[in-house]
Design an enzyme around this catalytic site. Structure first.
Site, PDB file in Angstrom:
ATOM      1  N   TYR A   1       0.773  -1.221  -0.130  1.00  0.00           N
ATOM      2  CA  TYR A   1       0.087  -0.237  -0.080  1.00  0.00           C
ATOM      3  C   TYR A   1       1.065   1.090  -0.007  1.00  0.00           C
ATOM      4  O   TYR A   1       1.758   1.593   0.884  1.00  0.00           O
ATOM      5  CB  TYR A   1      -0.891   0.094   1.280  1.00  0.00           C
ATOM      6  CG  TYR A   1      -1.652   1.387   1.211  1.00  0.00           C
ATOM      7  CD1 TYR A   1      -3.117   1.429   0.506  1.00  0.00           C
ATOM      8  CD2 TYR A   1      -1.279   2.390   2.242  1.00  0.00           C
ATOM      9  CE1 TYR A   1      -3.550   2.721   0.456  1.00  0.00           C
ATOM     10  CE2 TYR A   1      -1.938   3.559   2.057  1.00  0.00           C
ATOM     11  CZ  TYR A   1      -3.138   3.741   1.385  1.00  0.00           C
ATOM     12  OH  TYR A   1      -3.671   4.905   1.332  1.00  0.00           O
TER      13      TYR A   1
ATOM     14  N   ASP B   1       9.424   2.868   0.517  1.00  0.00           N
ATOM     15  CA  ASP B   1       8.215   3.718   0.996  1.00  0.00           C
ATOM     16  C   ASP B   1       8.325   3.609   2.371  1.00  0.00           C
ATOM     17  O   ASP B   1       7.818   2.790   3.094  1.00  0.00           O
ATOM     18  CB  ASP B   1       7.150   3.111   0.496  1.00  0.00           C
ATOM     19  CG  ASP B   1       5.891   3.965   0.982  1.00  0.00           C
ATOM     20  OD1 ASP B   1       6.060   4.770   2.094  1.00  0.00           O
ATOM     21  OD2 ASP B   1       4.658   3.542   0.436  1.00  0.00           O
TER      22      ASP B   1
ATOM     23  N   LYS C   1       4.107  10.793   7.410  1.00  0.00           N
ATOM     24  CA  LYS C   1       3.134  10.467   8.753  1.00  0.00           C
ATOM     25  C   LYS C   1       4.006  11.220   9.935  1.00  0.00           C
ATOM     26  O   LYS C   1       3.793  12.258  10.374  1.00  0.00           O
ATOM     27  CB  LYS C   1       3.236   9.144   8.925  1.00  0.00           C
ATOM     28  CG  LYS C   1       2.048   8.505   7.785  1.00  0.00           C
ATOM     29  CD  LYS C   1       1.783   7.193   8.245  1.00  0.00           C
ATOM     30  CE  LYS C   1       0.813   6.448   7.304  1.00  0.00           C
ATOM     31  NZ  LYS C   1      -0.515   7.110   7.295  1.00  0.00           N
TER      32      LYS C   1
END
Length: 429
Positions: free
Chosen positions: A148, A249, A278
């Site tokens: 994801y 990622d 984040k």
């Protein structure tokens, strides 16, 4: 002090579209009036222990005085200024800090405004790099299933093509090369047959593949899959051997979440391009970055376009950069990763959930704890149960997991774990 006004939930239901929910039959939302430390205070009076760190971003909890002070001081001077043709000290300071803690091969920093955008930038970097070298046939990406990488279009195209929230967009998205998800767990011996199968994909597709993109060590929203460091090490070797760039990622895994500052350190490898977001600002503001090697950056710059064709309006926002500077200082100067190791030890109590027949697996890595069930979870039902227990945990699919702020005390970790145990025992899912 709590907000005295009542939040209009009827208006919210009728007009506000929340993440991943329907406007006909939306999941319930709970009105929040305050956040502090590792707590979420609801308008109805409940104070919840936050097990999610606001989608894994609030690593220092909420309202940390050093981050708040940094934002306040910066707001008095300059809240925002365009980054095209201008620069400022908070951005320079941040990029220096990032280069000091990320893999040494990464030397160039592109500041963006969300994790998905950092992935978009990484993909554009990889494609433009090969175009600049005249290898226009390298126009696809390779990635592992269960991945994801975000909700924007290029990011969606490298999420799991079948078992992800984006499968309904098949036919609209670019088609890339998918290999099987890593099967050898972080804690087991790496299966060599799996690595041979991986190499075969490189043999078959390297001429058309610009980059391999993967979340290091933990495939997060695709299933909380903790895979073996040898798998990632093998990807790095194969990328070198077959002339493919490696994009890592680290949006969810970076800044200590897996027990290392960045998860790629478990495999002792370095990427060509890395995405972070984040926790970058400690969850205080939205900010992300895409870091690249000098080779990638100069390769792009020597091409016909000469420049990377991307420039978000809020690129390098001074408030966000100031928050990020404060967050990184907290993480590197005050308590480092000791808090993560403490939480990892405290999460061991989750193993008690293994006694239930509906539990498939319990796994812990760094400040991540996962209980996997053999059936899908009713999110609305279990959410209500968790609130009754005084905790905020938001499962998905068949997974009940926690990724709490690093500042969470052990007694609160214990309560989070015992609430999960009780939810399973009482079949509140």
């Amino acid at each position: 002090m709590s907000n005295k006004h009542t939040i209009d939930l009827d208006f919210d239901r009728e007009h506000i579209w929340h993440p991943y929910t329907s406007m006909i039959d939306p999941l319930p939302v709970y009105p929040v009036t305050r956040t502090y430390d590792n707590k979420i205070e609801l308008e109805t009076g409940e104070v919840l222990i936050d097990g999610m760190a606001s989608w894994w971003s609030a690593i220092h909890g909420y309202g940390h005085p050093k981050i708040v002070k940094a934002i306040q001081q910066q707001a008095q001077v300059m809240s925002h200024v365009m980054f095209g043709g201008l620069t400022h000290q908070p951005a320079v300071d941040l990029c220096k800090k990032l280069l000091a803690i990320t893999p040494k091969s990464l030397e160039k920093v592109f500041l963006a405004d969300s994790g998905s955008v950092s992935v978009e930038v990484a993909i554009k970097m990889a494609l433009q790099y090969w175009m600049s070298l005249g290898k226009t046939g390298k126009s696809k990406l390779m990635t592992a299933k269960k991945g994801y990488h975000g909700d924007t279009f290029a990011a969606m195209s490298v999420c799991d093509p079948v078992n992800s929230m984006h499968n309904l967009y098949q036919g609209f998205l670019p088609e890339h090369v998918f290999v099987d998800a890593p099967k050898s767990s972080f804690f087991a011996t790496q299966c060599q047959a799996e690595l041979l199968q991986l190499e075969q994909a490189f043999i078959d597709h390297h001429d058309e593949v610009a980059a391999f993109i993967i979340e290091p060590m933990v495939q997060n929203a695709g299933g909380m899959n903790f895979y073996n460091p040898e798998y990632l090490k093998c990807i790095r070797e194969l990328c070198n051997k077959y002339d493919v760039l490696l994009i890592l990622d680290e949006i969810a895994t970076g800044f200590g979440r897996t027990g290392k500052m960045f998860a790629c350190e478990h495999a002792d490898i370095e990427p060509d391009i890395m995405c972070i977001g984040k926790a970058l600002t400690g969850g205080a503001m939205t900010l992300s970055a895409t870091l690249a090697t000098e080779n990638v950056a100069l390769g792009i710059s020597r091409g016909d376009a000469k420049v990377l064709m991307h420039g978000p309006t809020f690129m390098g926002n001074p408030l966000a950069c100031s928050a990020a500077n404060a967050s990184i200082e907290l993480l590197t100067n005050e308590y480092g990763l000791a808090q993560v190791r403490r939480i990892e030890n405290a999460l061991a109590i989750l193993e008690d959930c293994s006694k239930f027949e509906e539990v498939v697996d319990v796994r812990v890595l760094g400040a991540i704890g996962v209980v996997e069930l053999n059936t899908s979870i009713d999110v609305a039902k279990i959410q209500q149960f968790f609130i009754s227990q005084g905790v905020w945990i938001r499962p998905f699919g068949k997974l009940i997991y926690v990724m709490p702020p690093y500042t969470t005390p052990n007694q609160d970790i214990e309560k989070l774990c015992k609430s999960i145990f009780k939810a399973i025992a009482e079949k509140a899912y």
